[in-house]
Design an enzyme around this catalytic site. Structure first.
Site, PDB file in Angstrom:
ATOM      1  N   GLY A  33       0.778  -1.257  -0.070  1.00 17.17           N
ATOM      2  CA  GLY A  33      -0.036  -0.088  -0.168  1.00 17.17           C
ATOM      3  C   GLY A  33       0.958   1.176   0.096  1.00 17.17           C
ATOM      4  CB  THR A  34       1.560   3.742  -2.272  1.00 13.53           C
ATOM      5  OG1 THR A  34       0.340   3.812  -2.810  1.00 13.53           O
ATOM      6  CG2 THR A  34       2.341   2.714  -2.869  1.00 13.53           C
TER       7      THR A  34
END
Lengths: 225, 263
Positions: B42-43
């Site tokens: 996830g960023t």
């Protein structure tokens, strides 16, 4: 050589039951009842810190009377069990029946195998999707489980209070009516209970995921007026 | 599964993690490094303090190596009624950490009868990160942001973390994830102490837009599929996630305001 004195099993059980009952009847009572939006839990409890009513899980709550240290230990075990089960499987898989059965086993084991029985009585309540699926389980000191519709009373003078509830209580009452019926049943004709004497909580369908909510201070005073 | 009853010297106390450890239910750590192209990351997530509390926002993209593995991942979660947690890093352990963190806070509150203080909650997350350090060294790093409304001081507060469990309270904003550099630059330039509930949403939307513009692992707004960042405000009233339509509206307004300079 001295022989252990013979005590008949009937007498032994009766003595234990008397002992437990005596302990429980010294304490104040608590009432659980269903109302339009869920389940109302109402205990006479002048302490603001030593709670008799507690949240177990999303839709499940607990009421204990008798010896505080004993029922509080079981309340915490219930929270642990429910959180573990919800974590291992899913939140939907946690139900009151399973918990009530576990409690019954523990109570029964203490009653028959330990030095002294637990001097407690408990209610495990679950609020359902609609009022027909609300559940109340009554647990006795010897491990007896009872499943009752409507309302139940535990603790000292439970029979008298039950009589008063039977006269006043009705299905699908509004919260304010349910609170005043429960509180006046607990108080009896000669006393008035003020918010400081009471511990009141609901399991409400209106509360979202965590159905448990305490009614305290001004909110409770408003409902009692 | 029998009722977990303990003698006083065995009792794990109000900690759910302690209970799991006692029962041997904590996951084992990976023995070998994990190929980062095989796991989902996830960023970008940000948290911004404003007048009424704190806002948390996250983009929606998850990547495995150079592939997009999800376009609609959620990275911002309520931790309890008045705090939230946003995650970046490897998605699997991160989601598990959030689930355990939520449970830990609720478990403590039910057992003790009162919720943990905001500092206590941040410390709990710190402990969980420290426990994850061996996994992080094998490539399964998780970097969260924790933010909440402190009912004792009446303000929003936010905390940044590193993989070792280091806990750093930030004043005005925090960001984590691959696009965090770009996002935090935007927030730094746009942040004012008197930002209101609408203004702070605009800052978050712009920060995530610019992060997505520069970082391939951060997802921008996707009007084609109707996917927009997850945005939540935490105020005295509690954690409240914004309606997707509201975020879409603010994003569209921002994109329009860019005018022709971006064409």
């Amino acid at each position: 050589m001295t022989m252990p004195m013979y005590v008949s099993p009937e007498q032994l059980m009766k003595d234990r039951a008397d002992y437990a009952r005596k302990g429980i009847s010294r304490g104040r009572a608590a009432v659980a009842s269903t109302y339009a939006d869920g389940v109302l839990l109402c205990a006479e409890n002048p302490s603001n810190t030593l709670r008799k009513v507690g949240e177990i899980y999303d839709r499940i709550a607990f009421v204990g009377v008798g010896k505080y240290s004993e029922f509080d230990q079981l309340r915490i075990a219930g929270v642990r069990h429910a959180d573990l089960k919800g974590y291992s499987f899913s939140r939907d898989d946690v139900d009151a029946l399973w918990l009530a059965n576990q409690y019954a086993q523990i109570l029964g084991q203490y009653f028959t195998h330990e030095m002294k029985p637990l001097e407690i009585e408990m209610i495990v309540a679950e609020v359902g999707e609609e009022s027909a699926s609300d559940q109340l389980f009554h647990l006795l000191y010897d491990g007896t489980v009872m499943d009752t519709r409507g309302f139940m009373v535990i603790g000292g003078e439970a029979d008298t209070i039950r009589g008063r509830m039977e006269e006043e209580w009705g299905q699908e009452m509004a919260l304010s009516a349910a609170v005043s019926v429960s509180v006046s049943a607990l108080a009896g004709p000669d006393r008035t209970l003020v918010p400081d004497d009471l511990e009141v909580a609901v399991l409400s369908r209106e509360n979202g995921r965590r159905a448990f909510g305490r009614l305290e201070g001004g909110d409770l005073a408003g409902l009692l007026d | 599964m029998t009722l977990p009853l303990y003698t006083p010297d065995e009792d794990p106390g109000p900690s759910f993690l302690g209970l799991l450890a006692k029962l041997g239910l904590r996951p084992s750590q990976p023995a070998e490094p994990v190929d980062s192209a095989l796991v989902t990351h996830g960023t970008t997530v940000v948290a911004i303090r404003y007048r009424d509390g704190v806002l948390m926002a996250g983009d929606r993209r998850a990547t495995s190596g150079s592939l997009i593995s999800s376009r609609s991942m959620e990275k911002v979660f309520p931790a309890d009624s008045h705090s939230g947690v946003a995650i970046s890093g490897v998605a699997g352990p991160a989601m598990e950490m959030v689930r355990l963190f939520q449970l830990q806070l609720e478990h403590y509150e039910k057992v003790e009868g009162v919720p943990l203080s905001l500092d206590g909650k941040a410390n709990q997350l710190s402990v969980m990160l420290r426990e994850n350090l061996p996994a992080a060294m094998q490539g399964l790093a998780v970097v969260p942001i924790f933010a909440g409304y402190d009912q004792r001081s009446g303000t929003g507060r936010l905390f940044q973390f590193d993989i070792t469990g280091g806990r750093y309270e930030e004043g005005d904003y925090a960001a984590a994830g691959s696009g965090s550099l770009h996002a935090s630059t935007v927030v730094k330039l746009r942040h004012r102490d008197d930002l209101d509930g609408d203004g702070v949403v605009d800052v978050a939307v712009e920060a995530l837009f610019q992060a997505a513009d520069e970082d391939s692992a951060t997802g921008g707004p996707d009007p084609l599929r109707g996917i927009y960042p997850v945005v939540a405000r935490i105020t005295a009233e509690g954690f409240e996630r914004l309606d997707e339509s509201e975020v879409a509206e603010r994003t569209d307004a921002f994109v329009t305001s860019l005018g022709d300079s971006y064409r």
